[in-house]
Structure formats: structure tokens, C-alpha cells
Design an enzyme around this catalytic site. Structure first.
Site, PDB file in Angstrom:
ATOM      1  N   CYS A 105     -19.321  -6.335   4.283  1.00 44.38           N
ATOM      2  CA  CYS A 105     -18.661  -5.068   4.592  1.00 44.38           C
ATOM      3  C   CYS A 105     -17.361  -5.083   3.809  1.00 44.38           C
ATOM      4  CB  CYS A 105     -18.377  -5.004   6.092  1.00 44.38           C
ATOM      5  SG  CYS A 105     -17.393  -3.577   6.574  1.00 44.38           S
ATOM      6  N   ARG A 121     -17.735  -1.536  18.275  1.00 47.20           N
ATOM      7  CA  ARG A 121     -16.975  -2.781  18.134  1.00 47.20           C
ATOM      8  C   ARG A 121     -15.634  -2.739  18.865  1.00 47.20           C
ATOM      9  NH1 ARG A 121     -16.435  -3.837  12.552  1.00 47.20           N
ATOM     10  NH2 ARG A 121     -18.627  -4.364  12.700  1.00 47.20           N
ATOM     11  N   CYS A 149       0.431   5.202   6.605  1.00 47.28           N
ATOM     12  CA  CYS A 149      -0.162   5.104   7.947  1.00 47.28           C
ATOM     13  C   CYS A 149       0.879   4.500   8.902  1.00 47.28           C
ATOM     14  CB  CYS A 149      -1.416   4.239   7.902  1.00 47.28           C
ATOM     15  SG  CYS A 149      -2.525   4.704   6.555  1.00 47.28           S
ATOM     16  N   CYS A 182     -16.241  -9.126   6.490  1.00 46.60           N
ATOM     17  CA  CYS A 182     -15.645  -7.858   6.065  1.00 46.60           C
ATOM     18  C   CYS A 182     -14.355  -8.110   5.292  1.00 46.60           C
ATOM     19  CB  CYS A 182     -15.372  -6.989   7.292  1.00 46.60           C
ATOM     20  SG  CYS A 182     -14.599  -5.427   6.862  1.00 46.60           S
ATOM     21  N   CYS A 240     -19.400   2.378   8.628  1.00 44.01           N
ATOM     22  CA  CYS A 240     -18.618   1.817   9.731  1.00 44.01           C
ATOM     23  C   CYS A 240     -17.360   2.672   9.819  1.00 44.01           C
ATOM     24  CB  CYS A 240     -18.259   0.365   9.424  1.00 44.01           C
ATOM     25  SG  CYS A 240     -17.100  -0.354  10.596  1.00 44.01           S
ATOM     26  N   CYS A 271       0.668   0.747  10.227  1.00 47.09           N
ATOM     27  CA  CYS A 271       0.233  -0.357   9.371  1.00 47.09           C
ATOM     28  C   CYS A 271       1.388  -1.106   8.710  1.00 47.09           C
ATOM     29  CB  CYS A 271      -0.724   0.166   8.303  1.00 47.09           C
ATOM     30  SG  CYS A 271      -1.426  -1.180   7.323  1.00 47.09           S
ATOM     31  N   CYS A 315       0.828  -1.214   0.000  1.00 46.47           N
ATOM     32  CA  CYS A 315       0.000   0.000   0.000  1.00 46.47           C
ATOM     33  C   CYS A 315       0.865   1.267   0.000  1.00 46.47           C
ATOM     34  CB  CYS A 315      -0.917  -0.008   1.228  1.00 46.47           C
ATOM     35  SG  CYS A 315      -2.025   1.407   1.225  1.00 46.47           S
TER      36      CYS A 315
HETATM   37  N1  SAM Z   1      -6.622   0.472   3.264  1.00 46.01           N
HETATM   38  C1  SAM Z   1      -7.902   0.713   3.765  1.00 46.01           C
HETATM   39  C2  SAM Z   1      -7.967   1.894   4.706  1.00 46.01           C
HETATM   40  O1  SAM Z   1      -6.980   2.270   5.299  1.00 46.01           O
HETATM   41  O2  SAM Z   1      -9.059   2.445   4.824  1.00 46.01           O
HETATM   42  C3  SAM Z   1      -8.514  -0.485   4.437  1.00 46.01           C
HETATM   43  C4  SAM Z   1      -7.704  -1.410   5.294  1.00 46.01           C
HETATM   44  S1  SAM Z   1      -7.037  -0.679   6.760  1.00 46.01           S
HETATM   45  C5  SAM Z   1      -5.875  -1.869   7.282  1.00 46.01           C
HETATM   46  C6  SAM Z   1      -8.390  -0.680   7.919  1.00 46.01           C
HETATM   47  C7  SAM Z   1      -8.164  -0.098   9.278  1.00 46.01           C
HETATM   48  O3  SAM Z   1      -7.451  -1.002  10.101  1.00 46.01           O
HETATM   49  C8  SAM Z   1      -7.378   1.181   9.382  1.00 46.01           C
HETATM   50  O4  SAM Z   1      -8.147   2.289   9.089  1.00 46.01           O
HETATM   51  C9  SAM Z   1      -6.961   1.188  10.838  1.00 46.01           C
HETATM   52  O5  SAM Z   1      -7.900   1.896  11.613  1.00 46.01           O
HETATM   53  C10 SAM Z   1      -6.966  -0.293  11.212  1.00 46.01           C
HETATM   54  N2  SAM Z   1      -5.609  -0.778  11.525  1.00 46.01           N
HETATM   55  C11 SAM Z   1      -4.630  -0.994  10.627  1.00 46.01           C
HETATM   56  N3  SAM Z   1      -3.487  -1.400  11.242  1.00 46.01           N
HETATM   57  C12 SAM Z   1      -3.754  -1.436  12.570  1.00 46.01           C
HETATM   58  C13 SAM Z   1      -2.986  -1.745  13.718  1.00 46.01           C
HETATM   59  N4  SAM Z   1      -1.705  -2.088  13.627  1.00 46.01           N
HETATM   60  N5  SAM Z   1      -3.585  -1.684  14.926  1.00 46.01           N
HETATM   61  C14 SAM Z   1      -4.891  -1.326  15.024  1.00 46.01           C
HETATM   62  N6  SAM Z   1      -5.660  -1.002  13.968  1.00 46.01           N
HETATM   63  C15 SAM Z   1      -5.110  -1.041  12.746  1.00 46.01           C
HETATM   64  C1  DTB Z   2     -11.040  -1.870  11.813  1.00 46.38           C
HETATM   65  O1  DTB Z   2     -11.403  -0.844  12.411  1.00 46.38           O
HETATM   66  N1  DTB Z   2     -10.162  -2.748  12.289  1.00 46.38           N
HETATM   67  C2  DTB Z   2      -9.941  -3.808  11.349  1.00 46.38           C
HETATM   68  C3  DTB Z   2     -10.961  -3.476  10.228  1.00 46.38           C
HETATM   69  N2  DTB Z   2     -11.489  -2.241  10.635  1.00 46.38           N
HETATM   70  C4  DTB Z   2     -10.617  -3.572   8.830  1.00 46.38           C
HETATM   71  C5  DTB Z   2      -8.530  -3.991  10.941  1.00 46.38           C
HETATM   72  C6  DTB Z   2      -7.600  -4.191  12.106  1.00 46.38           C
HETATM   73  C7  DTB Z   2      -6.225  -4.423  11.572  1.00 46.38           C
HETATM   74  C8  DTB Z   2      -5.261  -4.835  12.635  1.00 46.38           C
HETATM   75  C9  DTB Z   2      -3.904  -5.062  12.135  1.00 46.38           C
HETATM   76  C10 DTB Z   2      -3.763  -6.089  11.071  1.00 46.38           C
HETATM   77  O2  DTB Z   2      -4.401  -7.142  11.075  1.00 46.38           O
HETATM   78  O3  DTB Z   2      -2.933  -5.862  10.172  1.00 46.38           O
HETATM   79 FE1  SF4 Z   3      -2.796   1.250   3.395  1.00 42.37          FE
HETATM   80 FE2  SF4 Z   3      -2.609   0.187   5.824  1.00 42.37          FE
HETATM   81 FE3  SF4 Z   3      -3.090   2.775   5.564  1.00 42.37          FE
HETATM   82 FE4  SF4 Z   3      -5.014   1.000   4.885  1.00 42.37          FE
HETATM   83  S1  SF4 Z   3      -4.163   1.367   6.920  1.00 42.37           S
HETATM   84  S2  SF4 Z   3      -4.348   2.824   3.739  1.00 42.37           S
HETATM   85  S3  SF4 Z   3      -3.707  -0.655   4.108  1.00 42.37           S
HETATM   86  S4  SF4 Z   3      -1.207   1.705   4.915  1.00 42.37           S
END
Ligand code: SAM
Ligand code: DTB
Ligand code: SF4
Length: 344
Positions: free
Chosen positions: A129, A261, A58, A98, A189, A61, A54
Site C-alpha cells: 500500500c 481500520r 493540513c 504501507c 483505502c 500534520c 510537505c
Molecule cells: N501526504 C499524503 C496525504 O496526505 O495523502 C500521505 C501521508 S498522510 C500523513 C496520510 C494520512 O494520515 C492523512 O490523510 C491523515 O488522514 C492521516 N494523519 C496525518 N496526521 C495525523 C494525525 N496527527 N492524527 C491522525 N491522523 C493523521
Molecule cells: C491513515 O489513515 N493513517 C495513517 C496512514 N493512513 C498513512 C497515518 C497516521 C498518521 C498519524 C500521525 C503520524 O504518525 O504522523
Molecule cells: Fe502533507 Fe501531512 Fe497533509 Fe499528507 S497529511 S499532505 S504529509 S501535510
């Protein structure tokens, strides 16, 4: 019934944060049982249909190419693999599925492919979702026409703290997508993460952003940061557990009818902490061994926890059987209950 408000002020929400713990918990619990079925938990299974690679940065992530140890990028999953995973989730009692993709924004071609995946989820009788990053107005309309139930798009933190976590997009980008989703008729959501180095004021401001939207999100995930190796925020301090519970309680107070949630991070939470979160108004969890790339609590452990707490899974027919067995809970029977779906 609790009044639905969209005019929360920072001072009053900060005052809620200052209240004694027991007081805020019982206030949230009263609102919860006024607006929701008692002791019910909605379970939702996650599947990463396109992992890694990606371009967004963030700081939390592992799927970002900016991470020091970025996860290997995979192509979009096949329809057959989605069907397989969704069937397992359905058989484990999930009522919502989801699918997440590590995109900044999906291409129109990929929207077509995701729509086919959504069809599969509906054929299996689950709610759908997806979380695919930013959407255009047209893409939201196309997803809505496919019958998609929810779109997940988190605000993550306050407007002020946002640029310390992500620099490749801004808060308004997030709000625009939420607006297109809402206007298209898909349920919203949207939630956040605790542990991003934010202050209590940032937490209050995030909840106010969500609660002061014209219509409250139907679902608000509150994630505890999962510390992923190689990410910029890996070394962040852990959030105090009671502060996390308090944030759940205040989410419930601000958004009485929403599904709150208890999301990422449950794997490292004690049963007692999760129990407090449920008391404070959390009524939904991610269910199944994996989140997107990080591990989650196992189904067996969750079933055991729900059993111990006297909680039932929304829409799971086996719960009747579980309740009957509960009347005579010897160890062997308990074992059967926890493994109920797994041995099928
Ligand atoms: N790329 C899309 C986005 O960012 O909207 C969808 C997938 S993204 C991984 C979905 C959500 O997962 C993010 O908005 C974030 O709130 C959550 N998330 C990602 N990494 C995480 C982490 N290490 N710990 C907790 N929540 C996380
Ligand atoms: C949300 O709020 N939490 C989920 C879902 N929406 C997509 C994702 C959590 C990701 C946690 C870290 C991972 O699995 O990489
Ligand atoms: Fe990309 Fe992860 Fe950010 Fe979603 S949370 S936009 S997958 S870097």
C-alpha cells in the site's frame, strides 16, 4: 448477507447516530460476523519513506512546513533501508506494508523509485500500500501496472468542514485521485480523522461520501486525531470515546464488506475501548512501534491484547501455535506467546 448500498441519505445515517449505544453496536456486530471471519484482525505496518517538508497545510500534520514545529525533512529512503524495515514487519506477522511520503503530489521520477520499493514488499510476500498525495491518471496506471495492491488517500472529514482543516487543496482534488486509483484497478483505502473540530453531522457526511462512492473502498481507516505539538489543531478537544466507537459501528453498517481500520490514536486508547471497536466491526489495525511520525502501540502489547480478546492475526501462521499454547496458558508460556516473533 447484508445488502451493499450506495444511496445513503443524511437523515438515515443521523438516525443511526441517535440510536442507543448497545443497539447500534449489536447491529454492527451482526453485520460484521455476516461478512467477515470472526475474531480476525488484519495487521498493516506503516513506514514513512519520505518525512517532513510537505507544502500542504493540513492542520493536523507535523510534516507540513506550515506547522509551528515542523518535523525535519528527510530525503526519500534508500531501497536497502526499506528492505530492512519491511523484513522486520514481515517477521512480526504483518501481511500488508504501507509506505507514506510527505508529498503534495509525487514526481514521475519518485514514482519510479517507489515502484522499486513496492517490488521489495512483494518479494517479501506482503501486500503493498502506498500513500503519496495526489496522483495523475497516468501515475495511477503506472502504479497499478507495478502490481500495487492499495492506495491510501483519505477524505479526512466532510466536504463542508474540509476547508477549515486544509486550504492548499480541495475535496474535489481528493475525489479525483480516488477516481484515478479506482479506474486503474488498484484497491482503494480511504477514511478520515475524528477530532478535527467536526460535528456529528460532519462525521455522518464523511461516511456517506465513502459509502456512496460507486464502489466502497476496500479499506477505511478511522483515525483518532494524534495531537501533534506545533500543529494548528494541537489544542483541539478530545473526541468522546463512545462517539468514536459509534462511528466505527456506523462505518461497518454502511460498508459491510470493507476492512474498517482502527487507525491512528490507539496508543492512547484503553484495551476496553479497542475491544469495543473490534466488537463494533473494526477488523484491521496499524501494527508496529511507529505510525509515520507518531508512536504506535508496541507489537508485544498488541499480541497481548489479541490474546486476551481471543483474536487472531490474519495470515499469521504462528497463530496455530498460539492457539495450542492457549489451551494451557500459564504465565511463562504466555510470555513466550507475546514475544513469539521477537525472539526469533
Ligand atoms: N501526504 C499524503 C496525504 O496526505 O495523502 C500521505 C501521508 S498522510 C500523513 C496520510 C494520512 O494520515 C492523512 O490523510 C491523515 O488522514 C492521516 N494523519 C496525518 N496526521 C495525523 C494525525 N496527527 N492524527 C491522525 N491522523 C493523521
Ligand atoms: C491513515 O489513515 N493513517 C495513517 C496512514 N493512513 C498513512 C497515518 C497516521 C498518521 C498519524 C500521525 C503520524 O504518525 O504522523
Ligand atoms: Fe502533507 Fe501531512 Fe497533509 Fe499528507 S497529511 S499532505 S504529509 S501535510
Amino acid at each position: 448477507m447484508s445488502k451493499i448500498r450506495n444511496n445513503w441519505k443524511l437523515e438515515e445515517v443521523l438516525q443511526l447516530f441517535e440510536k442507543p449505544f448497545n443497539e447500534i453496536l449489536s447491529q454492527a456486530h451482526d453485520i460484521h460476523i455476516d461478512n467477515h471471519k470472526k475474531d480476525m484482525v488484519q495487521v498493516c505496518t506503516l513506514l514513512s519513506v519520505k518525512t517532513g517538508g510537505c507544502p500542504e497545510d493540513c492542520g493536523y500534520c507535523s510534516q507540513s512546513i506550515h506547522s509551528d514545529e515542523p518535523i525535519e525533512a528527510t530525503p526519500l529512503m534508500s531501497l536497502e533501508e526499506v528492505r530492512e524495515k519491511a523484513t522486520v514487519a514481515r517477521d512480526q506477522g504483518s501481511t500488508r506494508f504501507c509506505m507514506g511520503a510527505a508529498w503534495r503530489r509525487p514526481s514521475n521520477k519518485n514514482i519510479d523509485r517507489v515502484i522499486k520499493m513496492i517490488d521489495v514488499v512483494h518479494e517479501l510476500g506482503m501486500e503493498s500500500c502506498v500513500t503519496l498525495g495526489m496522483l495523475s491518471e497516468d501515475q495511477a496506471i503506472r502504479l497499478s501496472k507495478s502490481g500495487l495492491n492499495y492506495y491510501n488517500h483519505n477524505l479526512d472529514t466532510s466536504r463542508e468542514h474540509y476547508s477549515k482543516v486544509i486550504s492548499t487543496r480541495n475535496y474535489q482534488d481528493r475525489l479525483n485521485t480516488l477516481k484515478y486509483v479506482r479506474e486503474s484497478g488498484i484497491k482503494v483505502c480511504s477514511g478520515g480523522i475524528l477530532g478535527l473540530g467536526e460535528s456529528r453531522e460532519d462525521r455522518a457526511k464523511l461516511l456517506i461520501e465513502l459509502a456512496n462512492l460507486e464502489q466502497h473502498p476496500e479499506s477505511v481507516p478511522i483515525n483518532m486525531l494524534v495531537h501533534m505539538e506545533g500543529t494548528r489543531l494541537y489544542k483541539n478537544e478530545k473526541v468522546d470515546e463512545l462517539e468514536f466507537v459509534r462511528t466505527i459501528a456506523i462505518s461497518r453498517i454502511l460498508m459491510p464488506k470493507t476492512y474498517v481500520r482502527l487507525s491512528a490514536g490507539r496508543e492512547s486508547m484503553a484495551d476496553s475501548m479497542q475491544a469495543l471497536c473490534f466488537y463494533a466491526g473494526a477488523n484491521s489495525v496499524f501494527y508496529g512501534e511507529e505510525l509515520l511520525t507518531a508512536p504506535n502501540v508496541t507489537v508485544e502489547k498488541d499480541r497481548e491484547l489479541f490474546y486476551k480478546l481471543g483474536m487472531r492475526i490474519e495470515g499469521d501462521e504462528d497463530q496455530i501455535e498460539e492457539i495450542n499454547k492457549r489451551k494451557n496458558p500459564d504465565i511463562e508460556k504466555k510470555q513466550n506467546i507475546y514475544n513469539l516473533k521477537l525472539i526469533n
